[in-house]
Design a protein around this motif. Structure first.
Motif, PDB file in Angstrom:
ATOM      1  N   GLN A 176       9.697   0.635  -0.537  1.00  0.00           N
ATOM      2  CA  GLN A 176       8.651   0.381  -1.517  1.00  0.00           C
ATOM      3  C   GLN A 176       8.946   1.104  -2.827  1.00  0.00           C
ATOM      4  O   GLN A 176       9.384   2.244  -2.846  1.00  0.00           O
ATOM      5  CB  GLN A 176       7.309   0.854  -0.949  1.00  0.00           C
ATOM      6  CG  GLN A 176       6.140   0.555  -1.840  1.00  0.00           C
ATOM      7  CD  GLN A 176       4.847   0.982  -1.198  1.00  0.00           C
ATOM      8  OE1 GLN A 176       4.828   1.441  -0.075  1.00  0.00           O
ATOM      9  NE2 GLN A 176       3.757   0.837  -1.929  1.00  0.00           N
ATOM     10  N   ALA A 232       4.603   1.147  -7.086  1.00  0.00           N
ATOM     11  CA  ALA A 232       3.585   0.388  -6.361  1.00  0.00           C
ATOM     12  C   ALA A 232       2.327   1.231  -6.183  1.00  0.00           C
ATOM     13  O   ALA A 232       2.213   2.035  -5.277  1.00  0.00           O
ATOM     14  CB  ALA A 232       4.127  -0.047  -5.002  1.00  0.00           C
ATOM     15  N   GLU A 233       1.379   1.039  -7.065  1.00  0.00           N
ATOM     16  CA  GLU A 233       0.153   1.826  -7.018  1.00  0.00           C
ATOM     17  C   GLU A 233      -0.921   1.100  -6.221  1.00  0.00           C
ATOM     18  O   GLU A 233      -0.811  -0.055  -5.888  1.00  0.00           O
ATOM     19  CB  GLU A 233      -0.353   2.070  -8.436  1.00  0.00           C
ATOM     20  CG  GLU A 233      -0.716   0.799  -9.170  1.00  0.00           C
ATOM     21  CD  GLU A 233      -1.144   1.054 -10.605  1.00  0.00           C
ATOM     22  OE1 GLU A 233      -2.084   0.395 -11.045  1.00  0.00           O
ATOM     23  OE2 GLU A 233      -0.515   1.897 -11.260  1.00  0.00           O
ATOM     24  N   HIS A 234      -1.998   1.833  -5.907  1.00  0.00           N
ATOM     25  CA  HIS A 234      -3.142   1.287  -5.198  1.00  0.00           C
ATOM     26  C   HIS A 234      -2.748   0.668  -3.868  1.00  0.00           C
ATOM     27  O   HIS A 234      -3.337  -0.321  -3.436  1.00  0.00           O
ATOM     28  CB  HIS A 234      -3.859   0.230  -6.047  1.00  0.00           C
ATOM     29  CG  HIS A 234      -4.308   0.731  -7.375  1.00  0.00           C
ATOM     30  ND1 HIS A 234      -4.901   1.956  -7.539  1.00  0.00           N
ATOM     31  CD2 HIS A 234      -4.255   0.179  -8.607  1.00  0.00           C
ATOM     32  CE1 HIS A 234      -5.208   2.131  -8.811  1.00  0.00           C
ATOM     33  NE2 HIS A 234      -4.811   1.072  -9.480  1.00  0.00           N
ATOM     34  N   SER A 235      -1.763   1.212  -3.162  1.00  0.00           N
ATOM     35  CA  SER A 235      -1.340   0.616  -1.907  1.00  0.00           C
ATOM     36  C   SER A 235      -1.676   1.489  -0.709  1.00  0.00           C
ATOM     37  O   SER A 235      -1.265   1.202   0.398  1.00  0.00           O
ATOM     38  CB  SER A 235       0.174   0.355  -1.931  1.00  0.00           C
ATOM     39  OG  SER A 235       0.882   1.559  -2.136  1.00  0.00           O
ATOM     40  N   VAL A 247       3.994  -6.213  -0.386  1.00  0.00           N
ATOM     41  CA  VAL A 247       3.860  -4.977  -1.165  1.00  0.00           C
ATOM     42  C   VAL A 247       5.035  -4.050  -0.895  1.00  0.00           C
ATOM     43  O   VAL A 247       5.582  -3.416  -1.806  1.00  0.00           O
ATOM     44  CB  VAL A 247       2.524  -4.274  -0.832  1.00  0.00           C
ATOM     45  CG1 VAL A 247       2.441  -2.892  -1.496  1.00  0.00           C
ATOM     46  CG2 VAL A 247       1.349  -5.143  -1.278  1.00  0.00           C
ATOM     47  N   GLY A 261       6.493  -2.853  -8.226  1.00  0.00           N
ATOM     48  CA  GLY A 261       5.091  -2.489  -8.076  1.00  0.00           C
ATOM     49  C   GLY A 261       4.144  -3.590  -8.516  1.00  0.00           C
ATOM     50  O   GLY A 261       2.943  -3.359  -8.646  1.00  0.00           O
ATOM     51  N   TYR A 264       0.599  -5.233  -5.035  1.00  0.00           N
ATOM     52  CA  TYR A 264      -0.081  -3.989  -4.658  1.00  0.00           C
ATOM     53  C   TYR A 264      -1.360  -4.285  -3.885  1.00  0.00           C
ATOM     54  O   TYR A 264      -1.862  -5.409  -3.874  1.00  0.00           O
ATOM     55  CB  TYR A 264      -0.404  -3.163  -5.896  1.00  0.00           C
ATOM     56  CG  TYR A 264      -1.520  -3.737  -6.763  1.00  0.00           C
ATOM     57  CD1 TYR A 264      -2.802  -3.185  -6.733  1.00  0.00           C
ATOM     58  CD2 TYR A 264      -1.279  -4.807  -7.624  1.00  0.00           C
ATOM     59  CE1 TYR A 264      -3.823  -3.706  -7.528  1.00  0.00           C
ATOM     60  CE2 TYR A 264      -2.293  -5.324  -8.425  1.00  0.00           C
ATOM     61  CZ  TYR A 264      -3.556  -4.774  -8.377  1.00  0.00           C
ATOM     62  OH  TYR A 264      -4.567  -5.295  -9.153  1.00  0.00           O
ATOM     63  N   ASP A 286      -5.195  -3.181  -3.787  1.00  0.00           N
ATOM     64  CA  ASP A 286      -6.228  -2.516  -4.580  1.00  0.00           C
ATOM     65  C   ASP A 286      -6.974  -1.509  -3.705  1.00  0.00           C
ATOM     66  O   ASP A 286      -7.625  -1.894  -2.735  1.00  0.00           O
ATOM     67  CB  ASP A 286      -7.184  -3.565  -5.146  1.00  0.00           C
ATOM     68  CG  ASP A 286      -8.295  -2.956  -5.982  1.00  0.00           C
ATOM     69  OD1 ASP A 286      -8.130  -1.799  -6.411  1.00  0.00           O
ATOM     70  OD2 ASP A 286      -9.317  -3.634  -6.192  1.00  0.00           O
ATOM     71  N   LYS A 287      -6.886  -0.250  -4.044  1.00  0.00           N
ATOM     72  CA  LYS A 287      -7.471   0.801  -3.212  1.00  0.00           C
ATOM     73  C   LYS A 287      -8.992   0.735  -3.169  1.00  0.00           C
ATOM     74  O   LYS A 287      -9.612   1.303  -2.256  1.00  0.00           O
ATOM     75  CB  LYS A 287      -7.025   2.171  -3.721  1.00  0.00           C
ATOM     76  CG  LYS A 287      -7.558   2.547  -5.090  1.00  0.00           C
ATOM     77  CD  LYS A 287      -7.091   3.927  -5.511  1.00  0.00           C
ATOM     78  CE  LYS A 287      -7.633   4.318  -6.887  1.00  0.00           C
ATOM     79  NZ  LYS A 287      -7.161   5.660  -7.309  1.00  0.00           N
ATOM     80  N   HIS A 321       0.181  -7.562 -10.193  1.00  0.00           N
ATOM     81  CA  HIS A 321       0.243  -7.180 -11.602  1.00  0.00           C
ATOM     82  C   HIS A 321       1.195  -8.174 -12.282  1.00  0.00           C
ATOM     83  O   HIS A 321       2.413  -8.026 -12.216  1.00  0.00           O
ATOM     84  CB  HIS A 321       0.803  -5.765 -11.772  1.00  0.00           C
ATOM     85  CG  HIS A 321      -0.171  -4.669 -11.460  1.00  0.00           C
ATOM     86  ND1 HIS A 321      -1.401  -4.580 -12.048  1.00  0.00           N
ATOM     87  CD2 HIS A 321      -0.065  -3.613 -10.619  1.00  0.00           C
ATOM     88  CE1 HIS A 321      -2.033  -3.505 -11.595  1.00  0.00           C
ATOM     89  NE2 HIS A 321      -1.248  -2.910 -10.723  1.00  0.00           N
TER      90      HIS A 321
END
Length: 229
Positions: free
Chosen positions: A26, A30-33, A107, A113, A116, A118-119, A127
């Protein structure tokens, strides 16, 4: 932007040809994962195959609201049958769309990234500005529901109308358009939601759970003879 995408794809060509996409680590972008977050919302959907009549109102509503080009689709209804002998024949209808997996392969393999989780909602999203069209996510998705949008040239799929309906406090377009109320959308963490009550009251199944993806699209299986045409 096109130039940067071309450079990226040229540099990654050998990697894509010689390695399994499941082996790619990953991206640090890669945010909010992190699915272990304590968010109060975890969206899911139930498709009642007994109530679905295969009218495709959900497909057209999705296309209109999310401006999905012709030739591709975020959701489709698969029709199987007929089953039985005439005149007692039945059909089965099944929704095919993003499963919004808690352990999403798309993901994991995305190198930029762009893909992702969404947290805040558990929605698997894209994105668009980060997507370079490498198609790793398309190859990795075991449900084969991702595609390259012919207008944006980026990965696309169902996002539960995250950027359209949900922003306005509305249910997804497909849910509102369904004439038989075959779709139920809601928060798995809300014990009083219609979604949770439905999941507790009726047996459901999910696709390919043996892969460990933990999908959040549930199905109420067709009872033979329920849908008569």
């Amino acid at each position: 932007m096109l130039h940067s995408k071309r450079q990226f794809l040229k540099g990654c060509g050998a990697l894509l040809a010689g390695a399994s996409v499941y082996g790619i680590t990953q991206s640090p972008l890669a945010e909010h994962s992190d699915t272990s977050s304590e968010a109060d919302i975890k969206y899911a959907m139930v498709h009642d195959e007994n109530a679905c009549i295969g009218c495709n109102a959900c497909v057209e509503a999705c296309r209109e609201v999310n401006q999905v080009p012709e030739g591709v689709t975020r959701v489709k209804i698969e029709r199987r049958g007929p089953f039985g002998e005439y005149p007692n024949q039945s059909y089965r209808f099944s929704r095919v769309s993003c499963q919004h997996c808690e352990a999403a392969p798309c993901v994991r393999v995305c190198p930029t990234g762009a893909a992702y989780i969404d947290k805040d909602t558990g929605i698997v999203a894209v994105h668009e500005e980060r997507c370079v069209g490498c198609q790793y996510c398309i190859a990795a998705c075991p449900y084969q529901v991702r595609f390259i949008n012919p207008e944006t040239r980026t990965a696309d799929k169902c996002d539960f109308c995250q950027q359209t309906q949900l922003k306005q406090g509305l249910q997804p377009a497909c849910v509102l358009a369904c004439p038989t109320k075959a779709l139920t959308f809601g928060n798995l963490k809300d014990a009083d939601s219609a979604l949770v009550h439905l999941l507790k009251s009726k047996p459901t199944y999910r696709a390919k759970v043996d892969l460990g993806t933990r999908p959040k699209l549930f199905h109420i299986q067709t009872i033979d003879g329920e849908i008569m045409l």
